[in-house]
Enzyme design. Structure first.
Site, PDB file in Angstrom:
ATOM      1  N   ARG A 280      30.184  86.532  47.924  1.00 36.62           N
ATOM      2  CA  ARG A 280      29.248  86.300  46.827  1.00 36.62           C
ATOM      3  C   ARG A 280      27.784  86.450  47.257  1.00 36.62           C
ATOM      4  NH1 ARG A 280      30.526  83.110  42.566  1.00 36.62           N
ATOM      5  NH2 ARG A 280      32.183  82.171  43.795  1.00 36.62           N
ATOM      6  N   CYS A 346      40.004  88.781  21.142  1.00 32.60           N
ATOM      7  CA  CYS A 346      40.581  87.799  20.230  1.00 32.60           C
ATOM      8  C   CYS A 346      40.992  86.523  20.957  1.00 32.60           C
ATOM      9  CB  CYS A 346      41.763  88.415  19.505  1.00 32.60           C
ATOM     10  SG  CYS A 346      41.246  89.870  18.599  1.00 32.60           S
ATOM     11  N   GLU A 347      40.028  85.808  21.462  1.00 27.02           N
ATOM     12  CA  GLU A 347      40.222  84.522  22.141  1.00 27.02           C
ATOM     13  C   GLU A 347      38.961  83.703  21.910  1.00 27.02           C
ATOM     14  OE1 GLU A 347      42.781  83.509  24.165  1.00 27.02           O
ATOM     15  OE2 GLU A 347      43.833  85.420  24.374  1.00 27.02           O
TER      16      GLU A 347
HETATM   17  C1  LIG Z   1      36.954  84.706  49.034  1.00 24.91           C
HETATM   18  C2  LIG Z   1      36.903  84.550  50.482  1.00 24.91           C
HETATM   19  C3  LIG Z   1      35.694  84.706  51.173  1.00 24.91           C
HETATM   20  C4  LIG Z   1      34.386  84.968  50.478  1.00 24.91           C
HETATM   21  O1  LIG Z   1      33.949  83.881  49.752  1.00 24.91           O
HETATM   22  P1  LIG Z   1      32.494  83.903  49.065  1.00 24.91           P
HETATM   23  O2  LIG Z   1      32.398  82.595  48.412  1.00 24.91           O
HETATM   24  O3  LIG Z   1      32.488  85.033  48.102  1.00 24.91           O
HETATM   25  O4  LIG Z   1      31.502  84.093  50.156  1.00 24.91           O
HETATM   26  C5  LIG Z   1      35.724  84.594  52.538  1.00 24.91           C
HETATM   27  N1  LIG Z   1      36.873  84.325  53.209  1.00 24.91           N
HETATM   28  C6  LIG Z   1      38.051  84.150  52.581  1.00 24.91           C
HETATM   29  C7  LIG Z   1      39.262  83.853  53.357  1.00 24.91           C
HETATM   30  C8  LIG Z   1      38.104  84.255  51.197  1.00 24.91           C
HETATM   31  O5  LIG Z   1      39.270  84.075  50.566  1.00 24.91           O
END
Ligand SMILES: *Cc1c(COP(=O)(O)O)cnc(C)c1O
Length: 418
Positions: A280, A346-347
């Site tokens: 993210r 449609c939700e």
């Molecule tokens: C989803 C995930 C991430 C990334 O998480 P973010 O919150 O997007 O940084 C890293 N490691 C694992 C094992 C994940 O499942």
């Protein structure tokens, strides 16, 4: 500035991404469209690199946040490794020119064929999440005449203080192996001919704004490292997972430099390579969903702005009750009205934002901000809607990086039997 690299032109009152007016993108590519800023993605990635300059971690971008090939290729060109959760994601990394030797494979349910594919491509390591998986990885490695490097994903049982659906480090979550089981499983792994014990990992959740959950988890991991060392099992790498938050709605984040310093202080003097798995925080605020108002629908208790994007394009609001900032592309003069921004699906759960004060007319464009992560990757075809196209802005230019899906794509694999 609304998100990095997004500005409102003082001359036209219009939103401009890097140097490209969003209205130009709508004109050229239509809506709904995901738009990313190349410069913002690069800046987010380099922010990790410079904050962690002392420990030089391998930054394994979590592919599931945004797996579009151009995004992966861009990050590969910046030196990223990749954290994958499926064989499909490995194939995406390879198709984008990523380096398989910098790939780590996470996930609780790895299939035999996925493990075999990853071994055939010599990925860096498997983050093993259960005893049963350990046996399977061992078997597949022996069948290929190889030794699979593994870490165990430890469930440190710390509260990441985030939304329950995106919290993964509690005892009640399905992820990782229990702290109490770790010594037994490492000892077992060290005795297996198809396994090379390599490291230790945790990933406690997503959209984490605080420092303490990371440090609590890290301390637990390090005490295990010491425990194992005393038993003759030396680990070489330590992976603190992903989860760093972005600002959606005025969240206060631990500054990246403080985060890096705190982590580096904990691991100082140890001979451990650091791995981080950010998703993210690399792409989230580097993308937006551009959508057009189809209708304004005043109601008795609420006013709705019906837009051409919907929950199938961006499911975070309805799935996690997530907040995304929404900005009108053209800022109009006048008195603002409170609108719920909803799609045509449609939700009743088909909403993107609630009670936003905007001055709108039919056909206006809206930008749903901070939509670069878990946007397109979670999009579906519900209501037989084709998924949006994706555009990467780079300075003065806007490049189409994925065409809008067509109806023909949706029915391509179906067979009619009567
Ligand atoms: C989803 C995930 C991430 C990334 O998480 P973010 O919150 O997007 O940084 C890293 N490691 C694992 C094992 C994940 O499942």
């Amino acid at each position: 500035m609304l998100t990095p690299h997004l500005h409102r032109s003082t001359a036209t009152s219009e939103l401009v991404y890097e140097n490209v007016p969003l209205s130009d993108i709508a004109r050229q590519f239509g809506t709904p469209t995901y738009v990313y800023s190349r410069a913002a993605i690069v800046a987010n990635f380099r922010a990790y690199k410079s904050a962690f300059a002392a420990s030089k971690p391998l930054l394994c971008y979590a592919v599931k946040a945004n797996s579009t090939l151009s995004v992966l290729a861009l990050l590969a060109s910046e030196g990223a490794g990749f954290d994958i959760v499926s064989g499909g994601e490995l194939q995406r990394v390879i198709a984008a020119g990523g380096d398989a030797s910098k790939v780590i494979f996470s996930g609780v349910g790895k299939r035999t064929d996925e493990i075999a594919l990853a071994l055939a491509h010599h990925i860096h390591c498997f983050n093993v999440e259960s005893e049963a998986e350990l046996y399977r990885v061992n078997d597949v490695a022996i069948a290929q005449g190889k030794r699979a490097r593994i870490t165990f994903r430890i469930n440190p049982d710390v509260d990441a203080k985030t939304h329950p659906y995106i919290s993964t480090g509690l005892k009640s979550n399905k992820f990782g192996i229990a702290h109490l089981d770790a010594v037994r499983l490492y000892t077992l792994a060290a005795s297996m001919t198809g396994i090379e014990v390599h490291g230790i990992e945790c990933h406690i959740g997503s959209q984490i704004t605080e420092l303490s959950p990371y440090i609590d988890a890290l301390k637990r991991l390090l005490s295990l490292v010491d425990d194992l060392s005393a038993r003759g099992i030396q680990l070489h790498h330590l992976d603190i997972g992903g989860g760093r938050a972005i600002v959606y709605e005025g969240e206060t984040l631990v500054p990246m430099a403080d985060f890096a310093q705190a982590v580096e202080r904990e691991i100082a003097g140890r001979n451990l390579d650091l791995f981080i798995e950010p998703g993210r925080s690399i792409v989230g605020d580097a993308g937006l969903l551009l959508t057009r108002v189809e209708y304004l629908k005043p109601g008795e208790t609420k006013n709705f702005a019906l837009v051409d994007a919907a929950m199938n394009d961006l499911i975070r609001p309805t799935l996690y009750d997530a907040y995304h900032p929404v900005a009108a592309v053209l800022q109009r003069e006048g008195e603002a009205t409170l609108y719920d921004i909803v799609g045509p699906v449609c939700e009743s759960g088909d909403w993107l934002a609630k009670e936003r004060a905007l001055v709108l007319q039919q056909d206006d464009l809206l930008a749903v901000l901070c939509a670069g992560a878990y946007g397109m990757t979670m999009a579906s075809n519900y209501n037989t809607r084709t998924r949006p196209c994706e555009v990467m802005v780079d300075g003065d230019e806007a490049h189409l990086i994925r065409e809008r899906e067509r109806f023909e794509d949706l029915i391509a694999h179906e067979r009619i039997i009567v």
